[in-house]
Write a protein that holds these residues in place. Structure first.
Motif, PDB file in Angstrom:
ATOM      1  N   GLN A   1       0.846  -1.191   0.000  1.00  0.00           N
ATOM      2  CA  GLN A   1       0.000   0.000   0.000  1.00  0.00           C
ATOM      3  C   GLN A   1       0.887   1.248   0.000  1.00  0.00           C
ATOM      4  N   VAL A   2       0.438   2.259  -0.710  1.00  0.00           N
ATOM      5  CA  VAL A   2       1.178   3.515  -0.824  1.00  0.00           C
ATOM      6  C   VAL A   2       0.256   4.666  -0.442  1.00  0.00           C
ATOM      7  N   GLN A   3       0.752   5.556   0.397  1.00  0.00           N
ATOM      8  CA  GLN A   3       0.008   6.758   0.764  1.00  0.00           C
ATOM      9  C   GLN A   3       0.736   7.975   0.202  1.00  0.00           C
ATOM     10  N   LEU A   4      -0.035   8.890  -0.340  1.00  0.00           N
ATOM     11  CA  LEU A   4       0.511  10.083  -0.978  1.00  0.00           C
ATOM     12  C   LEU A   4      -0.173  11.314  -0.399  1.00  0.00           C
ATOM     13  N   VAL A   5       0.615  12.332  -0.066  1.00  0.00           N
ATOM     14  CA  VAL A   5       0.065  13.578   0.461  1.00  0.00           C
ATOM     15  C   VAL A   5       0.714  14.746  -0.268  1.00  0.00           C
ATOM     16  N   GLU A   6      -0.110  15.515  -0.979  1.00  0.00           N
ATOM     17  CA  GLU A   6       0.398  16.671  -1.698  1.00  0.00           C
ATOM     18  C   GLU A   6       0.377  17.915  -0.815  1.00  0.00           C
ATOM     19  N   SER A   7       1.246  18.856  -1.141  1.00  0.00           N
ATOM     20  CA  SER A   7       1.255  20.153  -0.481  1.00  0.00           C
ATOM     21  C   SER A   7       1.915  21.171  -1.406  1.00  0.00           C
ATOM     22  N   GLY A   8       1.766  22.442  -1.063  1.00  0.00           N
ATOM     23  CA  GLY A   8       2.438  23.488  -1.811  1.00  0.00           C
ATOM     24  C   GLY A   8       1.542  24.316  -2.707  1.00  0.00           C
ATOM     25  N   GLY A   9       0.295  23.915  -2.857  1.00  0.00           N
ATOM     26  CA  GLY A   9      -0.604  24.700  -3.677  1.00  0.00           C
ATOM     27  C   GLY A   9      -0.847  26.081  -3.084  1.00  0.00           C
ATOM     28  N   ALA A  10      -1.104  27.054  -3.959  1.00  0.00           N
ATOM     29  CA  ALA A  10      -1.294  28.417  -3.498  1.00  0.00           C
ATOM     30  C   ALA A  10      -1.940  29.259  -4.586  1.00  0.00           C
ATOM     31  N   LEU A  11      -2.280  30.485  -4.208  1.00  0.00           N
ATOM     32  CA  LEU A  11      -2.743  31.492  -5.161  1.00  0.00           C
ATOM     33  C   LEU A  11      -1.537  32.341  -5.548  1.00  0.00           C
ATOM     34  N   VAL A  12      -1.211  32.354  -6.845  1.00  0.00           N
ATOM     35  CA  VAL A  12      -0.052  33.104  -7.323  1.00  0.00           C
ATOM     36  C   VAL A  12      -0.459  33.918  -8.542  1.00  0.00           C
ATOM     37  N   GLN A  13       0.452  34.781  -8.982  1.00  0.00           N
ATOM     38  CA  GLN A  13       0.198  35.578 -10.173  1.00  0.00           C
ATOM     39  C   GLN A  13       0.858  34.945 -11.387  1.00  0.00           C
ATOM     40  N   ALA A  14       0.343  35.275 -12.551  1.00  0.00           N
ATOM     41  CA  ALA A  14       0.933  34.785 -13.797  1.00  0.00           C
ATOM     42  C   ALA A  14       2.413  35.161 -13.843  1.00  0.00           C
ATOM     43  N   GLY A  15       3.239  34.195 -14.257  1.00  0.00           N
ATOM     44  CA  GLY A  15       4.675  34.403 -14.315  1.00  0.00           C
ATOM     45  C   GLY A  15       5.413  33.947 -13.083  1.00  0.00           C
ATOM     46  N   ASP A  16       4.697  33.711 -12.015  1.00  0.00           N
ATOM     47  CA  ASP A  16       5.317  33.257 -10.766  1.00  0.00           C
ATOM     48  C   ASP A  16       5.710  31.785 -10.855  1.00  0.00           C
ATOM     49  N   SER A  17       6.462  31.361  -9.845  1.00  0.00           N
ATOM     50  CA  SER A  17       6.858  29.957  -9.719  1.00  0.00           C
ATOM     51  C   SER A  17       6.261  29.369  -8.453  1.00  0.00           C
ATOM     52  N   LEU A  18       6.115  28.052  -8.463  1.00  0.00           N
ATOM     53  CA  LEU A  18       5.562  27.341  -7.319  1.00  0.00           C
ATOM     54  C   LEU A  18       6.126  25.932  -7.340  1.00  0.00           C
ATOM     55  N   ARG A  19       6.365  25.373  -6.179  1.00  0.00           N
ATOM     56  CA  ARG A  19       6.819  23.989  -6.107  1.00  0.00           C
ATOM     57  C   ARG A  19       5.840  23.169  -5.287  1.00  0.00           C
ATOM     58  N   LEU A  20       5.307  22.154  -5.920  1.00  0.00           N
ATOM     59  CA  LEU A  20       4.436  21.211  -5.232  1.00  0.00           C
ATOM     60  C   LEU A  20       5.266  20.051  -4.715  1.00  0.00           C
ATOM     61  N   SER A  21       4.834  19.517  -3.586  1.00  0.00           N
ATOM     62  CA  SER A  21       5.493  18.361  -3.001  1.00  0.00           C
ATOM     63  C   SER A  21       4.498  17.224  -2.848  1.00  0.00           C
TER      64      SER A  21
END
Length: 126
Positions: A1-21
């Motif tokens: 069994q594998v469990q996955l948990v995402e994080s890092g989502g946000a409200l950003v502006q066009a052209g910005d960067s974001l890293r999801l985990s």
């Protein structure tokens, strides 16, 4: 069994960067499972974004050159680095895992992936 948990989502502006985990637990990692990223907007099917399968990386055309998928097995985490974000990247992003695949495996289809996280919202304003 594998469990996955995402994080890092946000409200950003066009052209910005974001890293999801995507933090995973269970028998995972580059030696056992491929990890992919999908995204979904209301009323639409889940769309493949990127995947890391052993030494291979795959991307949908719309994110090539902007998004990068990487893994840190020491931290049991897979990342999706998203640069030059556009409003059309707005979606709920999911992390998924399935056993390492070869050949003509249809990784583009959400049904080809076995385990899923709960999703993290990314909103890009113009």
């Amino acid at each position: 069994q594998v469990q996955l948990v995402e994080s890092g989502g946000a409200l950003v502006q066009a052209g910005d960067s974001l890293r999801l985990s995507c933090a995973y637990s269970g028998r995972t990692g580059a030696y056992y499972y491929a990890v992919g990223w999908f995204r979904q907007t209301p009323g639409k099917e889940r769309e493949f974004v990127a995947a890391h399968n052993w030494n291979e990386r795959y991307y949908v055309d719309s994110v090539k050159g902007r998004f990068t998928v990487s893994s840190d097995n020491a931290k049991n985490t897979v990342y999706l680095q998203m640069n030059s974000l556009k409003p059309e990247d707005t979606a709920l992003y999911y992390c998924a895992a399935t056993p390492i695949f070869t050949g003509s495996y249809d990784y583009l289809r959400a049904t080809s992936w076995t385990y899923w996280g709960q999703g993290t919202q990314v909103t890009v304003s113009s």
